[in-house]
Design an enzyme around this catalytic site. Structure first.
Site, short mmCIF file in Angstrom:
data_model
loop_
_atom_site.label_atom_id
_atom_site.label_comp_id
_atom_site.label_asym_id
_atom_site.label_seq_id
_atom_site.Cartn_x
_atom_site.Cartn_y
_atom_site.Cartn_z
CG MET A 11 -10.29 -2.03 2.47
SD MET A 11 -11.12 -2.69 1.02
CE MET A 11 -11.94 -4.12 1.72
CE LYS A 55 -8.50 2.91 -7.86
NZ LYS A 55 -8.82 1.49 -7.74
CB ALA A 98 -4.67 -7.95 6.72
N GLY A 141 -2.61 -9.15 -2.19
CA GLY A 141 -2.26 -9.05 -0.77
C GLY A 141 -3.12 -9.98 0.08
CG ASP A 175 -3.60 -5.93 -6.30
OD1 ASP A 175 -4.70 -6.30 -6.71
OD2 ASP A 175 -2.98 -6.52 -5.40
N1 SAH Z 1 -7.00 -9.85 0.66
C1 SAH Z 1 -6.47 -9.02 1.71
C2 SAH Z 1 -7.36 -7.83 2.04
C3 SAH Z 1 -7.54 -6.86 0.89
S1 SAH Z 1 -8.50 -5.47 1.35
C4 SAH Z 1 -6.23 -9.88 2.95
O1 SAH Z 1 -6.67 -11.03 3.00
O2 SAH Z 1 -5.58 -9.40 3.88
C5 SAH Z 1 -7.27 -4.31 1.81
C6 SAH Z 1 -7.29 -4.05 3.31
O3 SAH Z 1 -6.63 -5.11 4.01
C7 SAH Z 1 -6.54 -2.80 3.74
O4 SAH Z 1 -7.32 -1.64 3.56
C8 SAH Z 1 -6.31 -3.10 5.20
O5 SAH Z 1 -7.48 -2.88 5.95
C9 SAH Z 1 -6.04 -4.60 5.17
N2 SAH Z 1 -4.60 -4.90 5.16
C10 SAH Z 1 -3.93 -5.55 4.20
N3 SAH Z 1 -2.63 -5.71 4.53
C11 SAH Z 1 -2.49 -5.13 5.75
C12 SAH Z 1 -1.39 -4.96 6.64
N4 SAH Z 1 -0.16 -5.41 6.35
N5 SAH Z 1 -1.62 -4.33 7.81
C13 SAH Z 1 -2.85 -3.87 8.14
N6 SAH Z 1 -3.92 -4.01 7.33
C14 SAH Z 1 -3.75 -4.62 6.15
#
Ligand code: SAH
Length: 274
Positions: free
Chosen positions: A192, A75, A137, A106, A53
């Site tokens: 988010m 999306k 993240a 992610g 995704d």
């Molecule tokens: N499973 C993911 C989070 C998914 S929710 C994790 O563990 O990181 C999606 C949110 O993660 C985004 O809206 C943002 O707030 C954050 N996010 C994911 N990758 C990011 C990045 N490279 N830089 C900043 N925020 C990030």
């Protein structure tokens, strides 16, 4: 890339052995492919079918063999996209057909990635699966911006929260335990949360957290064009607006953010931002 508006047609087929297939939920990390775990990188190199995704970076996807099928389930504006239930149904259908599939998400699959719901769906359908963790993240952003998430002098607790709107269409709100989030000596990381920053900033101040508390927005952490924008709890909505912050971005609130001034310049030497 296969979009879900098209019928799924696969070039590879690993169903010859018959029986039920298998799903591996894999954390793709925050973006920089060097931040994949060795286990995740190996799984990607051996993949025959990948469902991925939005947040999975192009550089990570490039590790998947050209012969593998890639299905985008996020999306894209103007294109049909699957609901969460639809994604689970698709995984179950493919695995029941004997496919071994890699579900690439992610960050870490079990941190705000709805990986928990997908795992429950697989259990309910009797599909064998395993989970490979990823760097979330918050951890990627911490290292890449020079903001330790905890520090003995400033924060001994870390809270990961979502700024996502919840509830019915006419009464959507950020439904968090504000009193708990406003406690001193902790770091609050909000995923988010860019769209709801005005609510987050106002509620935390209303629950007693000083408007002067250091705060930062880290946009595209570990990815090309990463930005760390530092301000305070009170100025967060304004700095997001004036810097035109776009997703993906994380919000960090807490005294640890003040360490960016000292550690920030060393951060990109630690992380090989590509
Ligand atoms: N499973 C993911 C989070 C998914 S929710 C994790 O563990 O990181 C999606 C949110 O993660 C985004 O809206 C943002 O707030 C954050 N996010 C994911 N990758 C990011 C990045 N490279 N830089 C900043 N925020 C990030």
């Amino acid at each position: 890339m296969t979009l879900l508006s098209e019928p799924l047609q696969f070039s590879s087929d690993d169903t010859a052995t018959g029986g039920v297939g298998h799903v591996t939920l894999v954390g793709a990390g925050p973006g920089d492919p060097d931040l994949l775990t060795v286990k995740a990188a190996n799984a990607l190199r051996n993949a025959t079918l990948v469902l991925y995704d939005n947040l999975v970076s192009k550089a990570v996807l490039e590790l998947v063999p050209a012969s593998a099928d890639r299905v985008y389930v996020g999306k894209v504006s103007g294109h049909h996209s699957l609901s969460q239930t639809g994604i689970i149904e698709l995984m179950v259908r493919l695995a029941k057909g004997g496919r071994r599939l890699l579900r690439l998400k992610g960050g870490d699959p079990y941190v705000f990635g709805r990986g928990g719901e997908e795992a429950q769906g697989l259990v309910a359908a009797g599909i064998p699966f395993d989970v490979i963790p990823g760097i979330s993240a918050a951890q990627g952003a911490a290292a890449a911006s020079g903001i330790p998430l905890t520090h003995r002098d400033y924060a001994e607790a870390l809270v990961l929260a979502t700024g996502h709107l919840r509830g019915e269409a006419d009464a959507r709100t950020v439904d968090l335990d504000w009193a708990q989030l406003a406690r001193p000596r902790q770091t609050v990381v909000i995923y988010m949360g860019v769209a709801t920053l005005p609510v987050i900033s106002a509620q935390l101040q209303a629950h007693g957290l000083s408007g002067d508390t250091p705060a930062a927005i880290i946009e595209r952490a570990t990815l090309p064009g990463q930005r760390t924008i530092v301000g305070t709890l009170a100025t967060l909505p304004e700095i997001a607006r004036t810097h035109d912050v776009r997703a993906p971005a994380l919000i960090m609130i807490g005294t640890v953010v003040s360490l960016h001034a000292e550690l920030g310049e060393h951060a990109s030497a630690v992380i090989g931002c590509r």
